[in-house]
Design a protein around this motif. Structure first.
Motif, PDB file in Angstrom:
ATOM      1  N   GLU A  85       0.812  -1.228   0.000  1.00  0.00           N
ATOM      2  CA  GLU A  85       0.000   0.000   0.000  1.00  0.00           C
ATOM      3  C   GLU A  85       0.839   1.269   0.000  1.00  0.00           C
ATOM      4  O   GLU A  85       0.413   2.293  -0.532  1.00  0.00           O
ATOM      5  N   VAL A  86       2.056   1.221   0.579  1.00  0.00           N
ATOM      6  CA  VAL A  86       2.893   2.434   0.600  1.00  0.00           C
ATOM      7  C   VAL A  86       3.877   2.446  -0.564  1.00  0.00           C
ATOM      8  O   VAL A  86       4.350   3.501  -0.978  1.00  0.00           O
ATOM      9  N   GLY A  87       4.218   1.260  -1.075  1.00  0.00           N
ATOM     10  CA  GLY A  87       5.251   1.183  -2.113  1.00  0.00           C
ATOM     11  C   GLY A  87       6.640   1.168  -1.497  1.00  0.00           C
ATOM     12  O   GLY A  87       7.640   1.302  -2.190  1.00  0.00           O
ATOM     13  N   LYS A  88       6.720   0.982  -0.151  1.00  0.00           N
ATOM     14  CA  LYS A  88       8.054   0.933   0.464  1.00  0.00           C
ATOM     15  C   LYS A  88       8.657  -0.448   0.214  1.00  0.00           C
ATOM     16  O   LYS A  88       7.903  -1.430  -0.010  1.00  0.00           O
ATOM     17  N   THR A  89       9.974  -0.535   0.245  1.00  0.00           N
ATOM     18  CA  THR A  89      10.604  -1.819  -0.047  1.00  0.00           C
ATOM     19  C   THR A  89      10.262  -2.783   1.088  1.00  0.00           C
ATOM     20  O   THR A  89       9.984  -2.356   2.213  1.00  0.00           O
ATOM     21  N   PRO A 178      -4.979   2.889   3.980  1.00  0.00           N
ATOM     22  CA  PRO A 178      -5.802   2.569   5.158  1.00  0.00           C
ATOM     23  C   PRO A 178      -5.781   1.095   5.561  1.00  0.00           C
ATOM     24  O   PRO A 178      -6.249   0.744   6.644  1.00  0.00           O
ATOM     25  N   LEU A 179      -5.224   0.212   4.682  1.00  0.00           N
ATOM     26  CA  LEU A 179      -5.507  -1.217   4.846  1.00  0.00           C
ATOM     27  C   LEU A 179      -4.877  -1.828   6.101  1.00  0.00           C
ATOM     28  O   LEU A 179      -5.496  -2.663   6.768  1.00  0.00           O
ATOM     29  N   THR A 180      -3.653  -1.405   6.433  1.00  0.00           N
ATOM     30  CA  THR A 180      -2.978  -1.991   7.592  1.00  0.00           C
ATOM     31  C   THR A 180      -3.759  -1.727   8.870  1.00  0.00           C
ATOM     32  O   THR A 180      -3.712  -2.525   9.813  1.00  0.00           O
ATOM     33  N   SER A 181      -4.466  -0.585   8.908  1.00  0.00           N
ATOM     34  CA  SER A 181      -5.180  -0.216  10.142  1.00  0.00           C
ATOM     35  C   SER A 181      -6.237  -1.253  10.507  1.00  0.00           C
ATOM     36  O   SER A 181      -6.531  -1.447  11.675  1.00  0.00           O
ATOM     37  N   GLU A 182      -6.838  -1.871   9.495  1.00  0.00           N
ATOM     38  CA  GLU A 182      -7.852  -2.879   9.811  1.00  0.00           C
ATOM     39  C   GLU A 182      -7.207  -4.047  10.563  1.00  0.00           C
ATOM     40  O   GLU A 182      -7.724  -4.498  11.587  1.00  0.00           O
ATOM     41  N   LEU A 183      -6.041  -4.501  10.064  1.00  0.00           N
ATOM     42  CA  LEU A 183      -5.358  -5.616  10.748  1.00  0.00           C
ATOM     43  C   LEU A 183      -4.970  -5.206  12.163  1.00  0.00           C
ATOM     44  O   LEU A 183      -5.115  -5.983  13.112  1.00  0.00           O
TER      45      LEU A 183
END
Ligand code: NAP
Length: 472
Positions: A85-89, A178-183
């Motif tokens: 979601e962030v595009g970070k490595t 926003p996706l990580t926040s659900e986990l």
């Protein structure tokens, strides 16, 4: 993903897409909540406050300890999602998950230590018949608004200490990520958090974020994001407390006695980690004129070694920026600097969301790549003569988050520590240095208040006085 409101997972009337910045493909969607729904959320969060009040400090400690365990167990799943979601490595994403575990663990430990102190009433004239103390009590419903670049660890820098202190929290993550926040919310609930202790709202910042900011039943807003949005939030707060973790155009001074073999790779990492989208990225380097040429001779080849590409490939050093628009905006700023006499030493190109690692020099101070927050993989290197001059340049900024200085001279290091107007001076390292236990935050346009669980808990609690009159 779903939102979590009033103890229930819900879908919105509509939703919005979440894209992978690497290839622009949709990786999920999130509910587009409205400002009316925020009222319902706040109602649930107030009930959550009562549920939180029933927990002892030890129970809050246990819940956060179990959350840290949950994060450990799900660490690879979380890292993959962060990378998408962030595009970070993937290496950067794994680093964020490890730090998030630290943040929750520190918060759990701090939960045990929240206390007030005795008030020496009998030191005041006429109060010899009183003893008393103050407690530190939760501030109430906390609205936590977070940016796109560290969706897990920066959310936890708000959520974990706020829960450790006994508040209920409404989390509003950035719409890009926003996706990580659900986990995260599911892990907190599995760890035994009362069902209304946390809420998760998604939707446009200008609607959902703003509704949280304006709701009088929310007692505090803890915000991390840009200066412009921070300013806007401050205007809408009414009678509530706020902490602001805002941006920066962080600088590092490299004195002539600096150990360049240590400084160069660190400055490269500080400028280009997460494609420069870190609030304490190195954006300005002031190199003493006697070592300026050596600095560039060593620095440019190191920058050219950076391998950009697929964030999920373990050998990639740098991923894309958050969007093609963000990359185009950065390119415009680079072009402006070149038009105004700046020299491009390497990079400068943009393709989709990717920007090449870029180094500029001889850039006039008021060009945007120097005077504003670039939030892009670019760094401006300029020479200076006297340390006083370099300190003045560092201070000529609307921001003041952190700064670094490389020198072997203690007096010079301490002069920089005293005179640079920032929240943290990092000696013999880059301004990008942060461990999660330290007090972290800025002055001037970089914000108000401090994070780091111990310090954040001060912000998330208020003193409640108890005075006892007795008969002698
Ligand atoms: P941003 O555009 O300021 O957005 C941050 C958050 O504010 C998002 O959740 C956004 O929601 C929400 N928002 C937007 N408009 C709002 C409004 N009117 N009222 C309430 N909330 C609103 O920042 P970003 O681009 O995500 O993140 C980059 C910025 O964060 C940089 O400036 C960086 O320096 C800063 N940052 C600071 C720190 C620190 O600790 N000091 C750490 C990391 C990042 P939407 O996404 O839905 O618009």
């Amino acid at each position: 993903m779903k939102a979590y409101v009033n103890g229930r997972w819900i879908e919105g009337e509509g939703d919005f897409q979440v894209l992978n910045p690497y290839n622009n493909q949709q990786i999920g969607s999130a509910p587009l909540l409205s400002s009316q729904e925020v009222r319902e959320v706040v109602k649930g969060a107030r009930e959550g406050l009562a549920q939180m009040e029933s927990l002892s400090r030890y129970e809050r400690y246990q819940i956060l300890q179990r959350t840290a365990q949950g994060l450990k167990q799900d660490s690879e799943k979380l890292a993959q999602l962060l990378s998408l979601e962030v595009g970070k490595t993937i290496r950067e994403a794994r680093g964020e998950v490890s730090r998030a575990i630290q943040t929750v663990t520190l918060s759990s430990e701090e939960a045990k230590r929240i206390s007030g102190e005795v008030v020496p009433f009998d030191s005041a004239p006429g109060s010899g018949d009183r003893i008393g103390f103050y407690l530190r009590v939760p501030i109430g419903v906390v609205g936590a608004i977070t940016p796109f670049n560290f969706p897990l660890n920066l959310a936890l820098h708000k959520v974990a200490p706020a829960l450790a202190a006994g508040n209920s929290v409404i989390l509003k993550p950035a719409s890009a990520t926003p996706l990580t926040s659900e986990l995260l919310c599911r892990l907190l609930l599995q760890a035994g958090l009362p069902p209304k202790g946390i809420s998760l709202v998604t939707g446009r910042g200008e609607e959902v974020g703003e509704a949280l900011v304006r709701d009088e039943k929310v007692r505090m807003i803890t915000f991390t994001g840009s200066l412009d949005v921070g300013r806007r939030i401050m205007q809408g707060l009414g009678l509530k407390k706020a902490t602001m973790e805002l941006g920066s155009n962080s600088a590092v001074i490299v004195e002539k006695d600096a150990i360049l073999s240590e400084a160069l790779p660190r400055i490269r990492d500080g400028a280009f980690a997460l494609a420069g989208q870190v609030c304490i990225s190195v954006q300005r380097v002031y190199a003493h004129k006697e070592i300026y040429d050596d600095f560039l001779d060593g620095f440019i080849p190191l920058v050219r070694e950076i391998k950009s590409g697929d964030p999920l490939d373990g050998t990639t050093d740098m991923g894309p920026m958050i969007s093609p628009q963000a990359a185009r905006r950065a390119k415009e700023w680079v072009d402006e600097a070149i038009d105004r006499g700046g020299k491009l030493l390497t990079g400068g190109g943009v393709k989709g969301s990717f920007m090449e690692p870029t180094v500029l020099t001889e850039v006039p101070r008021d060009c945007r790549v120097s005077s504003q927050e670039a939030f892009a993989p670019l760094v401006v290197v300029n020479p200076y003569g006297e340390l006083d001059e370099a300190i003045e340049e560092v201070n000529k900024s609307i921001y003041g988050l952190q700064a670094g200085i490389y020198t072997q001279d203690l007096d010079r290091a301490l002069k920089a520590a005293r005179r640079i107007e920032v929240g943290g001076v990092i000696i013999n390292d880059i301004p990008t240095f942060r461990v999660d236990l330290m007090p972290y935050g800025g002055v001037k346009g970089s914000g108000l208040g401090r994070e780091g669980p111990k310090y954040a808990i001060e912000e998330f609690t208020e003193p409640k006085l108890v005075s006892i009159r007795f008969h002698k």
